[in-house]
Scaffold this motif. Structure first.
Motif, PDB file in Angstrom:
ATOM      1  N   SER A 123       0.852  -1.188   0.000  1.00 30.62           N
ATOM      2  CA  SER A 123       0.000   0.000   0.000  1.00 30.62           C
ATOM      3  C   SER A 123       0.887   1.236   0.000  1.00 30.62           C
ATOM      4  O   SER A 123       2.056   1.167  -0.394  1.00 30.62           O
ATOM      5  CB  SER A 123      -0.973  -0.035   1.168  1.00 30.62           C
ATOM      6  N   SER A 124       0.367   2.350   0.457  1.00 31.31           N
ATOM      7  CA  SER A 124       1.100   3.602   0.285  1.00 31.31           C
ATOM      8  C   SER A 124       0.628   4.645   1.278  1.00 31.31           C
ATOM      9  O   SER A 124      -0.534   4.639   1.709  1.00 31.31           O
ATOM     10  CB  SER A 124       0.877   4.118  -1.137  1.00 31.31           C
ATOM     11  N   ALA A 125       1.527   5.564   1.611  1.00 32.95           N
ATOM     12  CA  ALA A 125       1.161   6.699   2.461  1.00 32.95           C
ATOM     13  C   ALA A 125       0.142   7.608   1.791  1.00 32.95           C
ATOM     14  O   ALA A 125      -0.472   8.443   2.462  1.00 32.95           O
ATOM     15  CB  ALA A 125       2.403   7.491   2.825  1.00 32.95           C
ATOM     16  N   THR A 126      -0.065   7.443   0.474  1.00 33.42           N
ATOM     17  CA  THR A 126      -1.072   8.266  -0.206  1.00 33.42           C
ATOM     18  C   THR A 126      -2.470   8.035   0.360  1.00 33.42           C
ATOM     19  O   THR A 126      -3.345   8.884   0.198  1.00 33.42           O
ATOM     20  CB  THR A 126      -1.107   7.988  -1.721  1.00 33.42           C
ATOM     21  N   VAL A 127      -2.690   6.905   1.050  1.00 33.99           N
ATOM     22  CA  VAL A 127      -4.030   6.633   1.585  1.00 33.99           C
ATOM     23  C   VAL A 127      -4.384   7.579   2.735  1.00 33.99           C
ATOM     24  O   VAL A 127      -5.536   7.617   3.161  1.00 33.99           O
ATOM     25  CB  VAL A 127      -4.193   5.168   2.054  1.00 33.99           C
ATOM     26  N   TYR A 128      -3.415   8.357   3.229  1.00 28.17           N
ATOM     27  CA  TYR A 128      -3.698   9.284   4.320  1.00 28.17           C
ATOM     28  C   TYR A 128      -4.282  10.607   3.832  1.00 28.17           C
ATOM     29  O   TYR A 128      -4.680  11.436   4.657  1.00 28.17           O
ATOM     30  CB  TYR A 128      -2.437   9.521   5.151  1.00 28.17           C
ATOM     31  N   GLY A 129      -4.324  10.819   2.517  1.00 27.67           N
ATOM     32  CA  GLY A 129      -4.941  12.028   1.990  1.00 27.67           C
ATOM     33  C   GLY A 129      -4.373  13.285   2.628  1.00 27.67           C
ATOM     34  O   GLY A 129      -3.163  13.500   2.645  1.00 27.67           O
ATOM     35  N   HIS A 130      -5.266  14.097   3.189  1.00 30.68           N
ATOM     36  CA  HIS A 130      -4.853  15.381   3.767  1.00 30.68           C
ATOM     37  C   HIS A 130      -4.702  15.334   5.284  1.00 30.68           C
ATOM     38  O   HIS A 130      -4.686  16.382   5.937  1.00 30.68           O
ATOM     39  CB  HIS A 130      -5.852  16.474   3.382  1.00 30.68           C
ATOM     40  N   ASN A 131      -4.590  14.151   5.859  1.00 31.06           N
ATOM     41  CA  ASN A 131      -4.367  14.063   7.303  1.00 31.06           C
ATOM     42  C   ASN A 131      -3.070  14.783   7.681  1.00 31.06           C
ATOM     43  O   ASN A 131      -2.133  14.870   6.893  1.00 31.06           O
ATOM     44  CB  ASN A 131      -4.263  12.600   7.740  1.00 31.06           C
ATOM     45  N   THR A 132      -3.023  15.275   8.909  1.00 30.71           N
ATOM     46  CA  THR A 132      -1.854  16.017   9.394  1.00 30.71           C
ATOM     47  C   THR A 132      -0.841  15.059  10.018  1.00 30.71           C
ATOM     48  O   THR A 132      -1.202  14.257  10.877  1.00 30.71           O
ATOM     49  CB  THR A 132      -2.288  17.057  10.443  1.00 30.71           C
ATOM     50  N   PRO A 133       0.417  15.123   9.587  1.00 28.84           N
ATOM     51  CA  PRO A 133       1.429  14.236  10.175  1.00 28.84           C
ATOM     52  C   PRO A 133       1.769  14.647  11.613  1.00 28.84           C
ATOM     53  O   PRO A 133       1.551  15.794  11.982  1.00 28.84           O
ATOM     54  CB  PRO A 133       2.630  14.415   9.237  1.00 28.84           C
ATOM     55  N   PRO A 134       2.315  13.664  12.394  1.00 28.66           N
ATOM     56  CA  PRO A 134       2.696  12.304  12.004  1.00 28.66           C
ATOM     57  C   PRO A 134       1.479  11.424  11.720  1.00 28.66           C
ATOM     58  O   PRO A 134       0.472  11.514  12.426  1.00 28.66           O
ATOM     59  CB  PRO A 134       3.493  11.803  13.212  1.00 28.66           C
ATOM     60  N   LEU A 135       1.599  10.593  10.677  1.00 30.03           N
ATOM     61  CA  LEU A 135       0.481   9.809  10.180  1.00 30.03           C
ATOM     62  C   LEU A 135       0.431   8.459  10.895  1.00 30.03           C
ATOM     63  O   LEU A 135       1.412   7.736  10.954  1.00 30.03           O
ATOM     64  CB  LEU A 135       0.607   9.650   8.669  1.00 30.03           C
ATOM     65  N   VAL A 136      -0.755   8.151  11.429  1.00 29.58           N
ATOM     66  CA  VAL A 136      -0.951   6.969  12.265  1.00 29.58           C
ATOM     67  C   VAL A 136      -1.943   6.032  11.584  1.00 29.58           C
ATOM     68  O   VAL A 136      -2.900   6.481  10.938  1.00 29.58           O
ATOM     69  CB  VAL A 136      -1.476   7.387  13.658  1.00 29.58           C
ATOM     70  N   GLU A 137      -1.738   4.726  11.747  1.00 32.76           N
ATOM     71  CA  GLU A 137      -2.496   3.720  11.003  1.00 32.76           C
ATOM     72  C   GLU A 137      -4.008   3.806  11.190  1.00 32.76           C
ATOM     73  O   GLU A 137      -4.763   3.416  10.299  1.00 32.76           O
ATOM     74  CB  GLU A 137      -2.025   2.301  11.397  1.00 32.76           C
ATOM     75  N   ASP A 138      -4.489   4.298  12.337  1.00 31.62           N
ATOM     76  CA  ASP A 138      -5.941   4.308  12.543  1.00 31.62           C
ATOM     77  C   ASP A 138      -6.612   5.600  12.082  1.00 31.62           C
ATOM     78  O   ASP A 138      -7.800   5.811  12.302  1.00 31.62           O
ATOM     79  CB  ASP A 138      -6.287   4.017  14.006  1.00 31.62           C
ATOM     80  N   MET A 139      -5.862   6.462  11.397  1.00 30.06           N
ATOM     81  CA  MET A 139      -6.480   7.651  10.804  1.00 30.06           C
ATOM     82  C   MET A 139      -7.412   7.239   9.661  1.00 30.06           C
ATOM     83  O   MET A 139      -7.199   6.209   9.014  1.00 30.06           O
ATOM     84  CB  MET A 139      -5.398   8.584  10.241  1.00 30.06           C
ATOM     85  N   PRO A 140      -8.455   8.029   9.384  1.00 23.46           N
ATOM     86  CA  PRO A 140      -9.312   7.727   8.231  1.00 23.46           C
ATOM     87  C   PRO A 140      -8.523   7.855   6.931  1.00 23.46           C
ATOM     88  O   PRO A 140      -7.611   8.675   6.831  1.00 23.46           O
ATOM     89  CB  PRO A 140     -10.415   8.792   8.306  1.00 23.46           C
ATOM     90  N   THR A 141      -8.879   7.012   5.965  1.00 26.42           N
ATOM     91  CA  THR A 141      -8.154   7.038   4.692  1.00 26.42           C
ATOM     92  C   THR A 141      -8.952   7.785   3.629  1.00 26.42           C
ATOM     93  O   THR A 141     -10.175   7.834   3.651  1.00 26.42           O
ATOM     94  CB  THR A 141      -7.840   5.616   4.195  1.00 26.42           C
TER      95      THR A 141
END
Length: 338
Positions: A123-141
Motif C-alpha cells: 500500500s502507500s502513504a497516499t491513503v492518508y490524503g490530507h491528514n496532518t502528520p505524524p500519520l498513524v495507522e488508525d487515521m481515516p483514509t
C-alpha cells in the motif's frame, strides 16, 4: 516458505527478492515487465546465487494466474505489481483502476481457490490524503489522485475479503518515499521517462541526463520553505516486508496495517545537499512555482511497526544518497534493454 512476489522485477520487489532468498525462503516471481526490464533477473540471480523462476504475464489474465497457482506450491504472496505514477494516474484514471484492482482480484481469487492464506500488500502513504502528520495507522483514509484511490480501495477490498474468510492473514504496508539502492550497485530504481520522484531526478542530474533539478516552491511553512517527506531506504523497506511476512504467522487478526517510514521529514533542499555530499560536487537547481497537489509535509508514525514487527528504519539520508549514487553512476542509463 515458498513466496510468490508479484512485481518482483520492479524497484522494491527486486530488493525484497534478494532479502527473501538471503533469509532462506524459496522465491518465484510474476511480472509483466510493464515498469521493469527482464535484464534485472540475471542480476538478481547473480546477487542471490540462485535460479529464480520468473513467470512473465499480466495478473489480469485470470487463466494464467489460475494456472500458476495450480502448478506451483505457494505458501505466501507479496503483492507489489501495479501502476504507480501519481501524475499519470490523473491522466489515465481508467487504466490505473483497471490494472491495479483487476490484478488484485485475480491474485486473491487464485489464492483463495488454492488455500494460500498469507498476503503482504504494497500500500502507500497516499491513503492518508490530507491528514496532518505524524500519520498513524488508525487515521481515516482518503486520496487525492486515482493512484491513491486504488490503494484505498484495495485496502478496503482486502478487509472485506478477510472478514468473509477470517483464516486469511493479510498485511497492509503503507510506505512513504522509498529511495536508495542495493549496496552492490547492481540493482536500483530505473524510472522510465522523466522521473516522478525527487531522488532519481537528482541522480539523473548528477549523471548528466538532466540539466538541473526543479524545486517546486520554496515558500511552504517548513524550516527551509521546501516540502518535507519521509524518505526510507529501499533495503529498510524490504526488511519491513520480511518482518511483516514473519509476523503474519503469529497474529490472530485477519488484517494488520503497518506504516513503514522513518518517522521524520527531510526537505527537498536537504536531500539535494545530501546527494551533493555523496557525489562530491554541487548540483544545479532552480526554484519554480509550487506543483498542484503537493502537501507541505508528510511523515510516518512508525511506532506500531517498531513495536509489533521489531523493525525500524536504520539507514540515514547520507546512506540513501551514497547507495543511490553508486547505482546511478554504475548504470547511468538504468538497466540494459536486453
Amino acid at each position: 516458505m515458498r513466496v510468490l512476489v508479484s512485481g518482483g522485477a520492479g524497484y522494491i520487489g527486486s530488493h525484497t527478492v534478494v532479502q527473501l532468498v538471503a533469509a532462506g525462503h524459496d522465491v518465484l516471481i510474476v511480472d509483466n515487465f510493464g515498469n521493469s526490464k527482464p535484464s534485472v533477473v540475471n542480476r538478481l540471480e547473480a546477487l542471490t546465487d540462485t535460479h529464480l523462476p520468473v513467470h512473465s504475464f499480466d495478473l489480469r489474465d485470470h487463466d494464467k494466474t489460475e494456472h500458476l497457482f495450480a502448478n506451483e506450491h505457494i505458501d505466501a504472496v507479496i503483492h507489489f505489481a501495479g501502476l504507480k505514477a501519481v501524475g499519470e494516474s490523473v491522466e489515465l484514471p481508467l487504466e490505473y483502476y483497471e490494472n491495479n484492482l483487476v490484478s488484485t482480484f485475480s491474485l486473491v481469487r487464485a489464492m483463495r481457490r488454492h488455500g494460500v492464506k498469507k498476503l503482504v500488500f504494497s500500500s502507500s502513504a497516499t491513503v492518508y490524503g490530507h491528514n496532518t502528520p505524524p500519520l498513524v495507522e488508525d487515521m481515516p483514509t482518503a486520496a487525492t489522485n486515482p493512484y491513491g484511490w486504488t490503494k484505498v480501495m484495495i485496502e478496503q477490498i482486502l478487509r472485506d475479503v478477510a472478514a468473509a474468510d477470517p483464516t486469511l492473514r493479510i498485511a497492509l504496508l503503507r510506505y512513504f518515499n522509498p529511495v536508495g539502492a542495493h549496496v552492490s550497485g547492481t540493482i536500483g530504481e530505473d524510472p522510465q521517462g522523466i522521473p516522478n520522484n525527487l531522488m532519481p531526478f537528482i541522480a539523473q542530474v548528477a549523471v548528466g541526463r538532466r540539466d538541473k533539478l526543479l524545486v517546486f516552491g520554496d515558500d511552504y511553512p517548513t524550516p527551509d520553505g521546501t516540502c518535507l517527506r519521509d524518505y526510507i531506504h529501499v533495503e529498510d523497506l524490504a526488511a519491513g516486508h520480511l518482518a511483516a511476512l514473519d509476523r503474519l504467522g503469529k497474529v490472530d487478526d485477519p488484517v494488520s496495517t503497518w506504516n513503514l517510514g522513518t518517522g521524520h521529514g527531510t526537505s527537498v533542499l536537504e536531500v539535494l545537499h545530501a546527494f551533493e555530499r555523496a557525489v562530491g560536487r554541487e548540483l544545479p537547481y532552480e526554484v519554480v512555482a509550487r506543483r498542484a497537489g503537493d502537501l507541505p509535509e508528510s511523515f510516518a508514525d512508525p511506532s506500531r511497526a517498531n513495536r509489533e514487527l521489531g523493525w525500524s528504519a536504520e539507514k540515514t539520508m547520507d546512506d540513501m544518497c551514497v547507495d543511490q549514487w553508486r547505482w546511478q553512476s554504475a548504470n547511468p542509463h538504468g538497466y540494459p534493454d536486453a
